[in-house]
Design an enzyme around this catalytic site. Structure first.
Site, PDB file in Angstrom:
ATOM      1  N   ASP A 252     -13.417  14.523  -4.640  1.00 37.40           N
ATOM      2  CA  ASP A 252     -13.500  15.767  -5.403  1.00 37.40           C
ATOM      3  C   ASP A 252     -14.728  15.655  -6.298  1.00 37.40           C
ATOM      4  OD1 ASP A 252     -12.755  18.192  -6.806  1.00 37.40           O
ATOM      5  OD2 ASP A 252     -10.666  17.781  -6.248  1.00 37.40           O
TER       6      ASP A 252
ATOM      7  N   LYS B 272       0.850  -1.200   0.000  1.00 34.34           N
ATOM      8  CA  LYS B 272       0.000   0.000   0.000  1.00 34.34           C
ATOM      9  C   LYS B 272       0.878   1.239   0.000  1.00 34.34           C
ATOM     10  CE  LYS B 272      -2.342   1.661   3.726  1.00 34.34           C
ATOM     11  NZ  LYS B 272      -2.223   3.125   3.783  1.00 34.34           N
TER      12      LYS B 272
ATOM     13  N   ARG C 115       3.156  -0.941  10.738  1.00 34.68           N
ATOM     14  CA  ARG C 115       4.260  -1.004  11.697  1.00 34.68           C
ATOM     15  C   ARG C 115       4.619  -2.398  12.225  1.00 34.68           C
ATOM     16  NH1 ARG C 115       1.621   4.070  14.582  1.00 34.68           N
ATOM     17  NH2 ARG C 115      -0.130   2.973  13.634  1.00 34.68           N
TER      18      ARG C 115
ATOM     19  N   THR D 192     -11.604   6.328  10.596  1.00 33.93           N
ATOM     20  CA  THR D 192     -11.755   5.788  11.959  1.00 33.93           C
ATOM     21  C   THR D 192     -11.259   6.763  13.012  1.00 33.93           C
ATOM     22  OG1 THR D 192      -9.725   4.584  11.527  1.00 33.93           O
ATOM     23  CG2 THR D 192     -11.768   3.330  11.399  1.00 33.93           C
TER      24      THR D 192
ATOM     25  N   LYS E 288      -7.198   8.132  -1.362  1.00 35.82           N
ATOM     26  CA  LYS E 288      -8.528   8.554  -0.871  1.00 35.82           C
ATOM     27  C   LYS E 288      -9.056   9.775  -1.620  1.00 35.82           C
ATOM     28  CE  LYS E 288      -7.550   6.904   3.845  1.00 35.82           C
ATOM     29  NZ  LYS E 288      -6.106   6.637   3.746  1.00 35.82           N
TER      30      LYS E 288
ATOM     31  N   ASP F 208      -3.397   4.279  -2.064  1.00 38.77           N
ATOM     32  CA  ASP F 208      -4.321   4.738  -1.015  1.00 38.77           C
ATOM     33  C   ASP F 208      -4.262   6.258  -0.905  1.00 38.77           C
ATOM     34  OD1 ASP F 208      -5.867   4.931   1.341  1.00 38.77           O
ATOM     35  OD2 ASP F 208      -4.166   4.421   2.637  1.00 38.77           O
TER      36      ASP F 208
END
Ligand code: C5P
Length: 237
Positions: free
Chosen positions: A63, A31, A213, A122, A60, A58
């Site tokens: 528009d 990603k 991570r 989130t 997002k 990614d």
């Protein structure tokens, strides 16, 4: 492990290439988000894709439909495997994204990328939603946007571990649910508060897992990825 996508949340192309070289074959894709894309640009995306890596871009997009369609066409030309938009951009925007991916892929004899949507970030809790004028429950908003995403012709959504079950229930079995917030028992949670293990998320109905991570900050990223794959096959707890 095909369903395991690694978030290349690093600043430089050199770090990203080193991680991809160590992880290739052990994971299902990479990603690239706003951080790496803004520092390294589309060249790195194209480079990994032309290497045969599945790249989830990614960014997002959110528009007006015409602008998002142009961005999705550009992502399709880069050869990405998956790309995303914000569902709150609405039905017309999502339909334009779908059409752009399909038309550009057909024009260039490429495979169209999977186009998925973010329902609610989130990081937004109930109070933050009320501040932007959304007074319903977070879960209701997520469900509404997931149903809108599916009926707009997109391939799936990004969803937190808590949202997997409800989305799997209201959207079809073939709808892709891509889930970050994955942590094993021994992993630092960092800024992720609501987590599930990889095996739990798959059992709940996730299609793909996004892990950053716990893999990229591990002393041995390849071993960390293999451990997650083993856990998912039920070989370690
Ligand atoms: O390092 P970690 O495993 O927490 O990385 C998770 C990745 O998924 C990051 O790239 C993060 O931006 C992304 N993500 C997330 N939660 C969302 C959407 C995306 O953690 N709701």
């Amino acid at each position: 492990m095909e369903q395991l996508l690694v978030a290349l949340d690093v600043d430089t192309g050199a770090e990203a290439r080193a991680l991809a070289d160590r992880l290739r074959g052990a994971v299902g894709g990479f990603k690239i988000g706003n951080r790496l894309f803004t520092s390294e640009g589309p060249g790195l995306v194209e480079e990994l894709a032309s290497h045969g890596d599945r790249v989830f871009l990614d960014l997002k997009f959110h528009d007006i439909p015409n602008t998002v369609a142009g961005a999705i066409r550009a992502a399709t030309r880069l050869g990405v495997w998956m790309v995303n938009v914000h569902a709150s951009g609405g039905r017309a925007m999502m339909r334009a994204a779908r059409a752009a991916a399909d038309e550009e892929a057909a024009r260039r004899s490429l495979t169209a990328p999977l186009v998925i949507a973010v329902t609610m970030l989130t990081s937004l809790d109930q109070a933050a939603l009320a501040e932007i004028g959304l007074n319903g429950a977070v879960a209701d908003q997520v469900e509404r946007l997931a149903v809108l995403t599916e009926s707009s012709g997109l391939d799936g959504v990004v969803a937190s571990p808590q949202e997997i079950a409800i989305i799997r229930k209201v959207c079809g079995a073939r709808f892709n649910i891509v889930t970050p917030g994955i942590r094993g028992a021994g992993d630092a949670k960092g800024d992720q508060s609501r987590t599930l293990s990889a095996a739990e998320a798959l059992a709940a109905g996730a299609s793909y897992l996004v892990v950053g991570r716990p893999i990229i900050a591990a002393a041995d990223p390849h071993a960390a990825a293999e451990r997650i794959a083993l856990e998912c096959r039920g070989q370690v707890s």
